[in-house]
Design a protein around this motif. Structure first.
Motif: not given
Length: 381
Positions: A233-262
């Motif tokens: 999730k720290v990497e997700i935040e770093a990517i968001a900062d690098a891209a400079g989003y105006e709104g929010a980035f949402h990503i679903s999570l698995s039951p074991d809290q893995m981001p659903a990058f697929s």
């Protein structure tokens, strides 16, 4: 309160067609336009700084073949093309907005390219190692496969991804991605458990085109989680900062809290274009500072890799991107495509929702990427 007063979440319950309500054809458009609110669990992040976009429209509809058909198609949600920081083309459907989150599905896979590249640069990941080197517990479907082959969709195993088959493995995968619920009384399966159950790796298969398997991304996610010095999730935040989003980035999570990058990401069309510009800038963030592994990105564009299957066989699949050496991007289930012209710093974000039974149409997607490539040509002239 009696049992009669409690019922299974209707959006996540699986129907007779083996699709949950939000992904059934009659509800899919609402589902893709509201996926950030419908999944079982979601992680949300905002950027620290916003990349300003300047409206500078060009008259392109009548001079780009196929563009008018694209934006007038019943599936159409939004399209925006940005060069540098100038918005040169922007359209949206009457029931949508370029600022509204939209499911981007497998376009989310581009996050794995960025994260893997950063881990390689830090010496934390060796792409020639077998998956079992990082995940000793993984099943026979991936244990002996080199990590590089997962990145290139060059794996032959028993996982199936056929959207027209309601019993395909990719639909069972959705439980582990937090997109649907299992049958009553059955526990939700973790991403790790799901990936470990895949069997049948066949290294001797002579492949002429890729075998597209979202499970490859799931395994790569688990590997990145294992070797990354901090939570993904720290990497997700770093990517968001690098891209400079105006709104929010949402990503679903698995039951074991893995981001659903697929395929679990949701972005507005404008922010999806901002994400694409991170690749167009060859990995530089919004402040012009190095962020992504530029050497890895450059190698991705130029290296040999298997082609996509027809009719998109003019693109190869390299390091979790679709590219022809100049254009780079990714498709997404339901009708998504992000296409980046790396030479002319153009990012085109296309969002749509196919309402056929399968939720996918290879000919339609071929038309989409061809029209976007012609749009990039017109903008760069």
């Amino acid at each position: 309160m009696s049992e009669q007063d409690v019922h299974v979440n209707p959006d996540l319950r699986v129907g007779e067609d083996n699709k949950q309500r939000w992904n059934q054809p009659a509800r899919r458009r609402h589902g893709f336009h509201n996926a950030h609110k419908l999944m079982r669990r979601m992680h949300m992040v905002r950027s620290r700084h916003v990349m300003e976009l300047i409206d500078d429209p060009q008259d392109l509809v009548n001079c780009v073949e196929g563009l008018n058909d694209l934006i007038s198609h019943p599936a159409f949600s939004a399209l925006i093309c940005v060069q540098g920081n100038r918005v040169v083309f922007e359209r949206c459907a009457s029931d949508f907005s370029v600022l509204q989150p939209h499911s981007i599905q497998s376009v989310t896979k581009l996050h794995i390219h960025l994260i893997v590249g950063r881990l390689v640069a830090q010496g934390l990941l060796d792409l020639e190692q077998p998956v079992s080197h990082y995940l000793p517990e993984i099943g026979a479907g991936y244990a002996d496969a080199p990590v590089q082959r997962l990145l290139d969709m060059a794996i032959d195993n028993d996982f199936s991804e056929d959207y027209s088959d309601p019993l395909s493995d990719c639909y069972a995968e959705e439980i582990a991605l937090g997109w649907r619920l299992p049958e009553d009384g059955v526990a939700e399966i973790s991403l790790s458990e799901f990936a470990s159950r895949i069997s049948g790796y066949r290294p001797e298969t002579a492949m002429e085109t890729i075998q597209y398997k979202s499970a490859n991304t799931d395994v790569l996610t688990l590997i990145c989680h294992k070797v990354c010095p901090h939570d993904l999730k720290v990497e997700i935040e770093a990517i968001a900062d690098a891209a400079g989003y105006e709104g929010a980035f949402h990503i679903s999570l698995s039951p074991d809290q893995m981001p659903a990058f697929s395929g679990g990401g949701c972005l507005s069309a404008r922010d999806l274009a901002r994400f694409g510009l991170l690749f167009a800038r060859k990995g530089l963030d919004v402040h012009g500072k190095p962020f992504a592994n530029q050497a890895f990105l450059n190698a991705t564009l130029g290296r040999a890799a298997l082609p996509m299957s027809p009719p998109k066989d003019w693109l190869k699949y390299s390091n979790h991107t679709m590219t022809n050496g100049q254009l780079l991007g990714h498709a997404g289930y339901g009708g998504q495509f992000l296409l980046v012209d790396c030479e002319n710093e153009i990012s085109c974000a296309f969002q749509s929702v196919l309402e056929n039974e399968a939720g996918y149409d290879d000919d339609y997607m071929a038309d989409v990427v061809l029209a976007l490539s012609k749009l990039c040509e017109a903008i760069s002239r």
